[in-house]
Design an enzyme around this catalytic site. Sequence first.
Site, PDB file in Angstrom:
ATOM      1  N   ARG A  40      41.502  43.930   0.734  1.00 25.59           N
ATOM      2  CA  ARG A  40      42.179  44.507   1.902  1.00 25.59           C
ATOM      3  C   ARG A  40      42.982  43.390   2.552  1.00 25.59           C
ATOM      4  O   ARG A  40      42.523  42.708   3.451  1.00 25.59           O
ATOM      5  CB  ARG A  40      41.153  45.101   2.852  1.00 25.59           C
ATOM      6  N   SER A 112      39.548  57.216   3.446  1.00 23.19           N
ATOM      7  CA  SER A 112      38.856  57.129   4.735  1.00 23.19           C
ATOM      8  C   SER A 112      38.998  58.452   5.474  1.00 23.19           C
ATOM      9  O   SER A 112      40.117  58.958   5.604  1.00 23.19           O
ATOM     10  CB  SER A 112      39.471  56.028   5.601  1.00 23.19           C
ATOM     11  N   LYS A 141      38.916  45.353  12.207  1.00 23.56           N
ATOM     12  CA  LYS A 141      40.043  46.280  12.047  1.00 23.56           C
ATOM     13  C   LYS A 141      40.708  46.436  13.401  1.00 23.56           C
ATOM     14  O   LYS A 141      40.076  46.892  14.360  1.00 23.56           O
ATOM     15  CB  LYS A 141      39.527  47.624  11.534  1.00 23.56           C
TER      16      LYS A 141
HETATM   17  N1  TZP Z   1      37.509  50.627   8.579  1.00 29.96           N
HETATM   18  C1  TZP Z   1      36.707  51.081   9.527  1.00 29.96           C
HETATM   19  S1  TZP Z   1      35.827  49.819  10.243  1.00 29.96           S
HETATM   20  C2  TZP Z   1      36.535  48.675   9.221  1.00 29.96           C
HETATM   21  C3  TZP Z   1      37.436  49.287   8.368  1.00 29.96           C
HETATM   22  C4  TZP Z   1      38.258  48.635   7.361  1.00 29.96           C
HETATM   23  C5  TZP Z   1      36.220  47.218   9.289  1.00 29.96           C
HETATM   24  C6  TZP Z   1      34.845  46.895   8.805  1.00 29.96           C
HETATM   25  O1  TZP Z   1      34.590  45.521   8.942  1.00 29.96           O
HETATM   26  P1  TZP Z   1      33.206  44.959   9.481  1.00 29.96           P
HETATM   27  O2  TZP Z   1      33.451  43.491   9.679  1.00 29.96           O
HETATM   28  O3  TZP Z   1      32.190  45.197   8.413  1.00 29.96           O
HETATM   29  O4  TZP Z   1      32.891  45.663  10.765  1.00 29.96           O
END
Ligand code: TZP
Length: 224
Positions: A40, A112, A141
């Site tokens: 990502r 998603s 995010k």
């Molecule tokens: N989509 C929803 S939350 C997220 C994404 C890509 C980020 C998740 O990262 P982390 O550090 O595990 O909370």
Amino acid sequence: MIKNILRLYFIMGSMNTQENDPLDVLEKALQGGVTCFQLREKGVASLQGQEKYSFAEKCMKLCQTYHVPFIVNDDVELALALNADGIHIGQEDEAAALVRKKIGPEKILGVSVHNVEEAFLAQKAGADYVGIGPVYTTSSKEDARIPAGTKVIEQVAIQYPNLPIVGIGGLTEGNLVPVIRAGGAGVALISAIASSQDPRNQAKQLRDKIEQVLEKERFPSEHA
Ligand code: TZP
Ligand code: MG
């Protein structure tokens, strides 16, 4: 089986590992037992163009060494150019049905979703699994929605028992259990592993925990 690869789904970009070398973090995560990896590469500090391609290729080769599927976030063209194992898209990206058409029937498609309706549409469009979150607060995010706990995971799991679900957002070894109990096949996470100073051990502990909970869910009477 898709459900098995969702157990411990590690997501990372080159900007998620602070001072640590992202390829080193990825290799340690693979050694620790992550079951899937998603590249990502997103945000201000992310790699672009040839640099992104070359980094992605290195990530993919590492995943191949450890026999772990390599998924690309958003970038269908990159996934196709590399012959990646799959692609993950959000609601704001290209339509899932169109992406399925571009990648063909064999590649993994993840989408998603945030509610039962989106899950239904994703499955109809050819998604192999859905990601549901953020479960908890996340700082990984930028445009993350409000944390929704595990309610949607539970609703989707009940309505579509054959659609594999991975929970995401703020997940750690200490708070992942409700995701599996709600019907998640596994957990997807960035910072728990990418920000760890010992990613191999962190991945191993997470994996052990998930296996333990899955086992309990399968044979509840033996753990009463
Ligand atoms: N989509 C929803 S939350 C997220 C994404 C890509 C980020 C998740 O990262 P982390 O550090 O595990 O909370
Ligand atoms: Mg996206």
